[in-house]
Design a protein around this motif. Structure first.
Motif, PDB file in Angstrom:
ATOM      1  N   PRO A  70      22.207  34.101  -6.057  1.00  7.46           N
ATOM      2  CA  PRO A  70      22.234  35.559  -5.803  1.00  7.46           C
ATOM      3  C   PRO A  70      22.644  35.941  -4.380  1.00  7.46           C
ATOM      4  CG  PRO A  70      20.363  35.012  -7.169  1.00  7.46           C
ATOM      5  CD  PRO A  70      20.984  33.691  -6.750  1.00  7.46           C
ATOM      6  N   ALA A  71      22.095  35.287  -3.364  1.00  7.86           N
ATOM      7  CA  ALA A  71      22.445  35.634  -1.986  1.00  7.86           C
ATOM      8  C   ALA A  71      23.908  35.328  -1.686  1.00  7.86           C
ATOM      9  CB  ALA A  71      21.546  34.889  -1.013  1.00  7.86           C
ATOM     10  N   GLN A  72      24.464  34.342  -2.378  1.00  6.20           N
ATOM     11  CA  GLN A  72      25.857  33.966  -2.149  1.00  6.20           C
ATOM     12  C   GLN A  72      26.828  34.906  -2.864  1.00  6.20           C
ATOM     13  OE1 GLN A  72      25.212  30.029  -3.619  1.00  6.20           O
ATOM     14  NE2 GLN A  72      25.149  29.152  -1.577  1.00  6.20           N
ATOM     15  N   LYS A  73      26.311  35.700  -3.775  1.00  5.68           N
ATOM     16  CA  LYS A  73      27.169  36.609  -4.539  1.00  5.68           C
ATOM     17  C   LYS A  73      27.104  38.041  -4.016  1.00  5.68           C
ATOM     18  CE  LYS A  73      27.215  35.861  -9.015  1.00  5.68           C
ATOM     19  NZ  LYS A  73      26.785  35.608 -10.391  1.00  5.68           N
ATOM     20  N   GLU A  74      26.440  38.247  -2.871  1.00  5.96           N
ATOM     21  CA  GLU A  74      26.310  39.597  -2.335  1.00  5.96           C
ATOM     22  C   GLU A  74      27.611  40.146  -1.774  1.00  5.96           C
ATOM     23  OE1 GLU A  74      22.973  39.899   0.303  1.00  5.96           O
ATOM     24  OE2 GLU A  74      21.562  39.322  -1.265  1.00  5.96           O
ATOM     25  N   MET A  75      28.509  39.258  -1.316  1.00  4.00           N
ATOM     26  CA  MET A  75      29.823  39.703  -0.830  1.00  4.00           C
ATOM     27  C   MET A  75      30.822  39.548  -1.965  1.00  4.00           C
ATOM     28  SD  MET A  75      30.231  38.174   3.035  1.00  4.00           S
ATOM     29  CE  MET A  75      29.841  36.476   2.626  1.00  4.00           C
ATOM     30  N   ALA A  76      31.763  40.473  -2.048  1.00  5.89           N
ATOM     31  CA  ALA A  76      32.807  40.386  -3.063  1.00  5.89           C
ATOM     32  C   ALA A  76      33.754  39.233  -2.737  1.00  5.89           C
ATOM     33  CB  ALA A  76      33.580  41.693  -3.122  1.00  5.89           C
ATOM     34  N   PRO A  77      34.224  38.503  -3.747  1.00  9.94           N
ATOM     35  CA  PRO A  77      35.210  37.449  -3.487  1.00  9.94           C
ATOM     36  C   PRO A  77      36.392  38.005  -2.697  1.00  9.94           C
ATOM     37  CG  PRO A  77      34.451  37.302  -5.743  1.00  9.94           C
ATOM     38  CD  PRO A  77      33.897  38.587  -5.185  1.00  9.94           C
ATOM     39  N   GLY A  78      36.778  37.266  -1.665  1.00  5.31           N
ATOM     40  CA  GLY A  78      37.910  37.684  -0.842  1.00  5.31           C
ATOM     41  C   GLY A  78      37.591  38.676   0.251  1.00  5.31           C
ATOM     42  N   SER A  79      36.330  39.005   0.461  1.00  5.37           N
ATOM     43  CA  SER A  79      35.973  40.047   1.431  1.00  5.37           C
ATOM     44  C   SER A  79      35.736  39.531   2.854  1.00  5.37           C
ATOM     45  CB  SER A  79      34.735  40.809   0.954  1.00  5.37           C
ATOM     46  OG  SER A  79      33.614  39.948   0.872  1.00  5.37           O
ATOM     47  N   LEU A  80      35.744  38.232   3.056  1.00  2.23           N
ATOM     48  CA  LEU A  80      35.526  37.663   4.395  1.00  2.23           C
ATOM     49  C   LEU A  80      36.822  37.756   5.190  1.00  2.23           C
ATOM     50  CD1 LEU A  80      33.361  36.203   6.101  1.00  2.23           C
ATOM     51  CD2 LEU A  80      34.319  34.065   5.269  1.00  2.23           C
ATOM     52  N   ARG A  81      36.746  38.248   6.397  1.00  2.00           N
ATOM     53  CA  ARG A  81      37.937  38.453   7.216  1.00  2.00           C
ATOM     54  C   ARG A  81      37.799  37.764   8.570  1.00  2.00           C
ATOM     55  NH1 ARG A  81      39.692  39.423   3.124  1.00  2.00           N
ATOM     56  NH2 ARG A  81      40.425  41.361   2.244  1.00  2.00           N
ATOM     57  N   GLY A  82      38.854  37.037   8.941  1.00  2.12           N
ATOM     58  CA  GLY A  82      38.992  36.542  10.307  1.00  2.12           C
ATOM     59  C   GLY A  82      38.052  35.441  10.732  1.00  2.12           C
ATOM     60  N   LEU A  83      37.541  34.647   9.792  1.00  8.82           N
ATOM     61  CA  LEU A  83      36.751  33.490  10.201  1.00  8.82           C
ATOM     62  C   LEU A  83      37.675  32.600  11.023  1.00  8.82           C
ATOM     63  CD1 LEU A  83      33.859  32.578   9.756  1.00  8.82           C
ATOM     64  CD2 LEU A  83      34.640  31.240   7.828  1.00  8.82           C
ATOM     65  N   GLY A 122      45.237  31.302  23.824  1.00  8.78           N
ATOM     66  CA  GLY A 122      45.991  32.519  23.574  1.00  8.78           C
ATOM     67  C   GLY A 122      47.001  32.423  22.441  1.00  8.78           C
ATOM     68  N   THR A 123      46.968  31.334  21.669  1.00 10.59           N
ATOM     69  CA  THR A 123      47.928  31.120  20.588  1.00 10.59           C
ATOM     70  C   THR A 123      47.193  31.062  19.261  1.00 10.59           C
ATOM     71  OG1 THR A 123      49.404  29.936  22.088  1.00 10.59           O
ATOM     72  CG2 THR A 123      49.726  29.550  19.737  1.00 10.59           C
ATOM     73  N   PHE A 124      47.728  31.788  18.255  1.00 12.91           N
ATOM     74  CA  PHE A 124      47.053  31.906  16.963  1.00 12.91           C
ATOM     75  C   PHE A 124      48.046  31.890  15.805  1.00 12.91           C
ATOM     76  CE2 PHE A 124      44.096  33.862  19.851  1.00 12.91           C
ATOM     77  CZ  PHE A 124      42.841  33.656  19.316  1.00 12.91           C
ATOM     78  N   PHE A 125      47.548  31.555  14.624  1.00 13.72           N
ATOM     79  CA  PHE A 125      48.215  31.846  13.352  1.00 13.72           C
ATOM     80  C   PHE A 125      47.112  32.057  12.331  1.00 13.72           C
ATOM     81  CE2 PHE A 125      47.696  27.267  12.898  1.00 13.72           C
ATOM     82  CZ  PHE A 125      47.466  27.072  11.541  1.00 13.72           C
ATOM     83  N   GLY A 126      47.467  32.432  11.123  1.00 17.77           N
ATOM     84  CA  GLY A 126      46.440  32.694  10.119  1.00 17.77           C
ATOM     85  C   GLY A 126      46.853  32.240   8.733  1.00 17.77           C
ATOM     86  N   PHE A 127      45.875  32.191   7.845  1.00 12.53           N
ATOM     87  CA  PHE A 127      46.118  31.900   6.434  1.00 12.53           C
ATOM     88  C   PHE A 127      45.006  32.530   5.611  1.00 12.53           C
ATOM     89  CE2 PHE A 127      43.415  28.365   7.739  1.00 12.53           C
ATOM     90  CZ  PHE A 127      42.578  28.148   6.655  1.00 12.53           C
ATOM     91  N   SER A 128      45.207  32.571   4.300  1.00 10.78           N
ATOM     92  CA  SER A 128      44.218  33.122   3.373  1.00 10.78           C
ATOM     93  C   SER A 128      43.936  32.111   2.281  1.00 10.78           C
ATOM     94  CB  SER A 128      44.747  34.399   2.702  1.00 10.78           C
ATOM     95  OG  SER A 128      45.006  35.389   3.654  1.00 10.78           O
ATOM     96  N   ASP A 129      42.735  32.189   1.712  1.00 10.12           N
ATOM     97  CA  ASP A 129      42.426  31.348   0.560  1.00 10.12           C
ATOM     98  C   ASP A 129      42.881  32.066  -0.717  1.00 10.12           C
ATOM     99  OD1 ASP A 129      40.382  33.130  -0.282  1.00 10.12           O
ATOM    100  OD2 ASP A 129      38.756  31.797   0.332  1.00 10.12           O
ATOM    101  N   PRO A 130      42.758  31.432  -1.881  1.00 12.89           N
ATOM    102  CA  PRO A 130      43.248  32.067  -3.117  1.00 12.89           C
ATOM    103  C   PRO A 130      42.603  33.409  -3.453  1.00 12.89           C
ATOM    104  CG  PRO A 130      42.941  29.722  -3.470  1.00 12.89           C
ATOM    105  CD  PRO A 130      42.368  30.041  -2.111  1.00 12.89           C
ATOM    106  N   ASP A 131      41.397  33.674  -2.942  1.00 11.48           N
ATOM    107  CA  ASP A 131      40.741  34.952  -3.192  1.00 11.48           C
ATOM    108  C   ASP A 131      41.102  36.021  -2.166  1.00 11.48           C
ATOM    109  OD1 ASP A 131      38.919  34.859  -5.561  1.00 11.48           O
ATOM    110  OD2 ASP A 131      38.199  33.078  -4.516  1.00 11.48           O
ATOM    111  N   GLY A 132      41.729  35.625  -1.058  1.00 10.69           N
ATOM    112  CA  GLY A 132      42.091  36.586  -0.020  1.00 10.69           C
ATOM    113  C   GLY A 132      41.186  36.576   1.190  1.00 10.69           C
ATOM    114  N   ASN A 133      40.215  35.652   1.271  1.00 11.52           N
ATOM    115  CA  ASN A 133      39.439  35.491   2.500  1.00 11.52           C
ATOM    116  C   ASN A 133      40.414  35.028   3.583  1.00 11.52           C
ATOM    117  OD1 ASN A 133      36.638  35.889   1.484  1.00 11.52           O
ATOM    118  ND2 ASN A 133      37.183  34.131   0.220  1.00 11.52           N
ATOM    119  N   THR A 134      40.351  35.639   4.768  1.00 11.57           N
ATOM    120  CA  THR A 134      41.327  35.319   5.800  1.00 11.57           C
ATOM    121  C   THR A 134      40.725  34.483   6.917  1.00 11.57           C
ATOM    122  OG1 THR A 134      40.965  37.345   7.093  1.00 11.57           O
ATOM    123  CG2 THR A 134      42.624  37.442   5.330  1.00 11.57           C
ATOM    124  N   TRP A 135      41.586  33.638   7.473  1.00 11.30           N
ATOM    125  CA  TRP A 135      41.220  32.722   8.542  1.00 11.30           C
ATOM    126  C   TRP A 135      42.181  32.892   9.707  1.00 11.30           C
ATOM    127  CZ3 TRP A 135      37.281  28.997   8.169  1.00 11.30           C
ATOM    128  CH2 TRP A 135      36.648  28.935   6.919  1.00 11.30           C
TER     129      TRP A 135
END
Length: 142
Positions: free
Chosen positions: A59-72, A105-118
């Motif tokens: 239950p605690a792990q399902k409180e956020m919608a899939p793909g809602s995590l941003r910028g980890l 000062g250098t970055f890039f990003g990617f997303s998982d299949p649900d849209g959580n972004t890194w």
């Protein structure tokens, strides 16, 4: 007193698909993948990290919608090499952007299949001085 961040819950819609993505494509180590009549929980750790991600259906792990995590944020000693590694494993990643000449000062990003972004930050200092020394790595005696 030290306070350490050990686990971040990543909200996903399909645990097995997410395990395959983070293990096989991103390259995280699978610490455990536990399924029983009460739950399905998997823990994965980026190599060299003291913090893991957890995917699960409690239950605690399902409180956020899939793909809602941003910028980890992940840190690597070489952003170009890390991006090339992800691309070679089929992960779509943004172009490397240099915001500053300073280390970090250098970055890039990617997303998982649900849209959580890194966000992936280049810290060249990690090459010579890793956060967790190689000899201290490994979980469960690995």
């Amino acid at each position: 007193m030290d306070w350490t961040l050990e686990v971040v819950i990543v909200p996903v819609s399909d645990i097995e698909r997410a395990v395959a993505f983070y293990r096989d494509q991103v390259g995280f180590d699978l610490d455990h993948n536990t399924t029983n009549e009460h739950m399905h929980v998997a823990q994965l750790t980026p190599r060299g990290s003291g913090c893991s991600i957890v995917l699960g259906d409690l239950p605690a792990q399902k409180e956020m919608a899939p793909g809602s995590l941003r910028g980890l944020q992940l840190c690597v000693p070489d952003a170009e090499a890390a991006r090339a590694e992800l691309l070679s494993r089929g992960v779509e990643a943004s172009e490397v952007t240099k915001f500053s000449d300073q280390d970090g000062g250098t970055f890039f990003g990617f997303s998982d299949p649900d849209g959580n972004t890194w966000a992936v930050q280049e810290l060249k200092a990690r090459a010579e001085n890793p956060l967790i020394p190689v000899e201290s790595r490994g979980r469960f005696g690995a």
